[in-house]
Design a protein around this motif. Sequence first.
Motif, PDB file in Angstrom:
ATOM      1  N   ALA A   1       0.846  -1.192   0.000  1.00  0.00           N
ATOM      2  CA  ALA A   1       0.000   0.000   0.000  1.00  0.00           C
ATOM      3  C   ALA A   1       0.880   1.240   0.000  1.00  0.00           C
ATOM      4  O   ALA A   1       2.049   1.172   0.349  1.00  0.00           O
ATOM      5  N   GLY A   2       0.280   2.366  -0.410  1.00  0.00           N
ATOM      6  CA  GLY A   2       0.968   3.639  -0.300  1.00  0.00           C
ATOM      7  C   GLY A   2       1.434   4.244  -1.601  1.00  0.00           C
ATOM      8  O   GLY A   2       1.915   5.380  -1.614  1.00  0.00           O
ATOM      9  N   GLY A   3       1.315   3.514  -2.701  1.00  0.00           N
ATOM     10  CA  GLY A   3       1.728   4.100  -3.970  1.00  0.00           C
ATOM     11  C   GLY A   3       0.761   5.176  -4.421  1.00  0.00           C
ATOM     12  O   GLY A   3      -0.297   5.375  -3.833  1.00  0.00           O
ATOM     13  N   GLY A   4       1.153   5.898  -5.475  1.00  0.00           N
ATOM     14  CA  GLY A   4       0.281   6.941  -5.995  1.00  0.00           C
ATOM     15  C   GLY A   4       1.034   7.940  -6.831  1.00  0.00           C
ATOM     16  O   GLY A   4       2.175   7.699  -7.249  1.00  0.00           O
ATOM     17  N   LEU A   5       0.383   9.055  -7.074  1.00  0.00           N
ATOM     18  CA  LEU A   5       0.948  10.140  -7.875  1.00  0.00           C
ATOM     19  C   LEU A   5       1.403  11.262  -6.955  1.00  0.00           C
ATOM     20  O   LEU A   5       0.652  11.676  -6.061  1.00  0.00           O
ATOM     21  N   VAL A   6       2.616  11.734  -7.171  1.00  0.00           N
ATOM     22  CA  VAL A   6       3.164  12.799  -6.335  1.00  0.00           C
ATOM     23  C   VAL A   6       4.001  13.726  -7.196  1.00  0.00           C
ATOM     24  O   VAL A   6       4.564  13.300  -8.214  1.00  0.00           O
ATOM     25  N   GLN A   7       4.071  14.981  -6.797  1.00  0.00           N
ATOM     26  CA  GLN A   7       4.900  15.939  -7.510  1.00  0.00           C
ATOM     27  C   GLN A   7       6.374  15.723  -7.154  1.00  0.00           C
ATOM     28  O   GLN A   7       6.703  15.257  -6.058  1.00  0.00           O
ATOM     29  N   ALA A   8       7.247  16.059  -8.077  1.00  0.00           N
ATOM     30  CA  ALA A   8       8.682  15.979  -7.803  1.00  0.00           C
ATOM     31  C   ALA A   8       9.004  16.780  -6.549  1.00  0.00           C
ATOM     32  O   ALA A   8       8.484  17.885  -6.354  1.00  0.00           O
ATOM     33  N   GLY A   9       9.855  16.195  -5.713  1.00  0.00           N
ATOM     34  CA  GLY A   9      10.193  16.826  -4.445  1.00  0.00           C
ATOM     35  C   GLY A   9       9.319  16.388  -3.298  1.00  0.00           C
ATOM     36  O   GLY A   9       9.627  16.674  -2.135  1.00  0.00           O
TER      37      GLY A   9
END
Length: 124
Positions: free
Chosen positions: A7-15
């Motif tokens: 669990a815990g994956g997803g979309l995130v911004q760089a940084g």
Amino acid sequence: QVQLAEAGGGLVQAGGSLRLSCAASGSIPSIDTMGWYRQAPGKQRELVATITTGGSTNYADSVQGRFTISRDNAKNTVYLQMSSLKFEDTAVYFCRINSHIQYAFGGSKKYDYWGQGTQVTVAS
């Protein structure tokens, strides 16, 4: 039947940051090394980080200083805290758990379990 639930994956911004978890359930024998691997499109699966039963850690050079692996032995769970994420960290992340059975009359048998993978996408 042993199952690994990631669990815990997803979309995130760089940084940005993400925290992955992988919990093992079922009749799993004594757990040894736990780790995280990743596979980007068109590339081979590569090691990200591992942690031994004693807490010794090993990291890929590309994530050293940005990622932290940890484990909770009571919960049969391994974590990967990812910070300062980069576009090149985009991949499917897999957890891996090694375990063994020690037989009373000598000898042992080793097991190697993999999670189903969780997508991590870092937007540049």
